[in-house]
Design a protein around this motif. Sequence first.
Motif, mmCIF file in Angstrom:
data_model
loop_
_atom_site.group_PDB
_atom_site.id
_atom_site.type_symbol
_atom_site.label_atom_id
_atom_site.label_comp_id
_atom_site.label_asym_id
_atom_site.label_seq_id
_atom_site.Cartn_x
_atom_site.Cartn_y
_atom_site.Cartn_z
ATOM 1 N N VAL A 14 -42.973 -26.673 8.170
ATOM 2 C CA VAL A 14 -42.428 -25.531 7.434
ATOM 3 C C VAL A 14 -42.341 -25.830 5.947
ATOM 4 N N ARG A 15 -41.989 -27.044 5.580
ATOM 5 C CA ARG A 15 -41.920 -27.429 4.165
ATOM 6 C C ARG A 15 -43.274 -27.216 3.482
ATOM 7 N N LEU A 16 -44.362 -27.562 4.161
ATOM 8 C CA LEU A 16 -45.700 -27.374 3.584
ATOM 9 C C LEU A 16 -46.041 -25.898 3.410
ATOM 10 N N PHE A 17 -45.735 -25.091 4.433
ATOM 11 C CA PHE A 17 -45.999 -23.657 4.329
ATOM 12 C C PHE A 17 -45.161 -23.035 3.225
ATOM 13 N N ARG A 18 -43.913 -23.463 3.105
ATOM 14 C CA ARG A 18 -43.032 -22.961 2.046
ATOM 15 C C ARG A 18 -43.614 -23.300 0.675
ATOM 16 N N GLY A 19 -44.098 -24.502 0.521
ATOM 17 C CA GLY A 19 -44.698 -24.919 -0.737
ATOM 18 C C GLY A 19 -45.948 -24.125 -1.082
ATOM 19 N N ALA B 292 -46.789 -21.033 0.128
ATOM 20 C CA ALA B 292 -46.538 -19.590 0.002
ATOM 21 C C ALA B 292 -45.657 -19.251 -1.193
ATOM 22 N N GLY B 293 -44.877 -20.197 -1.661
ATOM 23 C CA GLY B 293 -44.018 -19.942 -2.816
ATOM 24 C C GLY B 293 -42.687 -19.314 -2.453
ATOM 25 N N SER B 294 -42.041 -18.743 -3.440
ATOM 26 C CA SER B 294 -40.674 -18.246 -3.280
ATOM 27 C C SER B 294 -40.575 -17.033 -2.357
ATOM 28 N N GLU B 295 -41.686 -16.383 -2.055
ATOM 29 C CA GLU B 295 -41.655 -15.218 -1.159
ATOM 30 C C GLU B 295 -41.711 -15.607 0.317
ATOM 31 N N PHE B 296 -41.856 -16.902 0.586
ATOM 32 C CA PHE B 296 -41.971 -17.398 1.961
ATOM 33 C C PHE B 296 -40.725 -17.061 2.772
ATOM 34 N N ILE B 297 -40.945 -16.633 4.025
ATOM 35 C CA ILE B 297 -39.857 -16.368 4.963
ATOM 36 C C ILE B 297 -40.207 -17.027 6.295
ATOM 37 N N LEU C 3 -32.610 -25.874 5.358
ATOM 38 C CA LEU C 3 -33.326 -24.707 4.838
ATOM 39 C C LEU C 3 -32.772 -24.286 3.476
ATOM 40 N N GLU C 4 -31.458 -24.340 3.307
ATOM 41 C CA GLU C 4 -30.867 -24.009 2.013
ATOM 42 C C GLU C 4 -31.282 -25.023 0.954
ATOM 43 N N SER C 5 -31.314 -26.308 1.299
ATOM 44 C CA SER C 5 -31.704 -27.336 0.328
ATOM 45 C C SER C 5 -33.167 -27.199 -0.083
ATOM 46 N N GLU C 6 -33.983 -26.641 0.798
ATOM 47 C CA GLU C 6 -35.401 -26.430 0.509
ATOM 48 C C GLU C 6 -35.657 -25.043 -0.080
ATOM 49 N N ASP C 7 -34.603 -24.279 -0.285
ATOM 50 C CA ASP C 7 -34.692 -22.912 -0.795
ATOM 51 C C ASP C 7 -35.625 -22.063 0.077
ATOM 52 N N THR C 8 -35.449 -22.225 1.385
ATOM 53 C CA THR C 8 -36.267 -21.509 2.354
ATOM 54 C C THR C 8 -35.454 -20.376 2.965
ATOM 55 N N ARG C 9 -35.978 -19.172 2.853
ATOM 56 C CA ARG C 9 -35.316 -18.020 3.475
ATOM 57 C C ARG C 9 -35.789 -17.901 4.913
ATOM 58 N N TRP C 10 -34.898 -17.436 5.773
ATOM 59 C CA TRP C 10 -35.305 -17.174 7.140
ATOM 60 C C TRP C 10 -34.876 -15.775 7.533
ATOM 61 N N MET C 11 -35.625 -15.214 8.442
ATOM 62 C CA MET C 11 -35.436 -13.834 8.850
ATOM 63 C C MET C 11 -34.356 -13.752 9.922
ATOM 64 N N ASP C 12 -33.400 -12.857 9.721
ATOM 65 C CA ASP C 12 -32.443 -12.573 10.783
ATOM 66 C C ASP C 12 -33.200 -11.871 11.900
ATOM 67 N N TRP C 13 -32.990 -12.320 13.096
ATOM 68 C CA TRP C 13 -33.745 -11.801 14.218
ATOM 69 C C TRP C 13 -32.793 -11.457 15.340
ATOM 70 N N THR C 14 -33.018 -10.350 15.959
ATOM 71 C CA THR C 14 -32.191 -9.916 17.062
ATOM 72 C C THR C 14 -32.342 -10.874 18.239
ATOM 73 N N ALA C 15 -31.219 -11.307 18.786
ATOM 74 C CA ALA C 15 -31.265 -12.207 19.935
ATOM 75 C C ALA C 15 -31.963 -11.535 21.104
ATOM 76 N N ARG C 16 -32.684 -12.324 21.859
ATOM 77 C CA ARG C 16 -33.390 -11.859 23.059
ATOM 78 C C ARG C 16 -34.357 -10.719 22.776
ATOM 79 N N SER C 17 -35.168 -10.881 21.745
ATOM 80 C CA SER C 17 -36.176 -9.861 21.450
ATOM 81 C C SER C 17 -37.548 -10.485 21.279
ATOM 82 N N PRO C 18 -38.020 -11.275 22.264
ATOM 83 C CA PRO C 18 -39.299 -11.949 22.106
ATOM 84 C C PRO C 18 -40.483 -11.008 21.953
#
Length: 157
Positions: A86-91, A93-98, A116-131
């Motif tokens: 994930v660190r590589l993909f974040r690097g 994709a840049g600041s728009e990476f999610i 994730l906060e230390s790497e300035d990586t945003r993550w998407m809130d996802w509804t539980a049990r919604s595969p």
Amino acid sequence: MDQWATVLFTDESRSSLNTDSRRTFIWREPGTRYLPSNVCEIDHYGGGGLMVWAGIMLDGRAPLHVFERGTMTGVRYRDEILEPYVRLFRGAAGSEFILMDDNARPHRALLVDEFLESEDTRWMDWTARSPDLNPIEHVWDALGRAIATPLREPSRK
């Protein structure tokens, strides 16, 4: 579509290499009779299990990561997935990476959130049990179908 270009959809999948039914499967050439000479017993899977992780984006994918024995923990998720992949993909994709992962307990561990906060990586809130909303579930479905398809035996004459 551009808004999805920087989202890395990720998930783990565990497969059992044992059949659930404990049945003996047979294979025979289509059109032949069920004579002992035409029937071959097949052990589809053999035993054991396997857990893998993968990530996909619109224009790329992460390599398939195979976990060595054990269960997924927050530490393993950070050390084996977030740091090397994930660190590589974040690097790239840049600041728009999610990052999109499910709400599995290891993914929401405090040490994961801190990483994730230390790497300035945003993550998407996802509804539980919604595969069904995660496109990587289609990858697992295709992989599962490919594994479950019995190997074709050469024609017998």
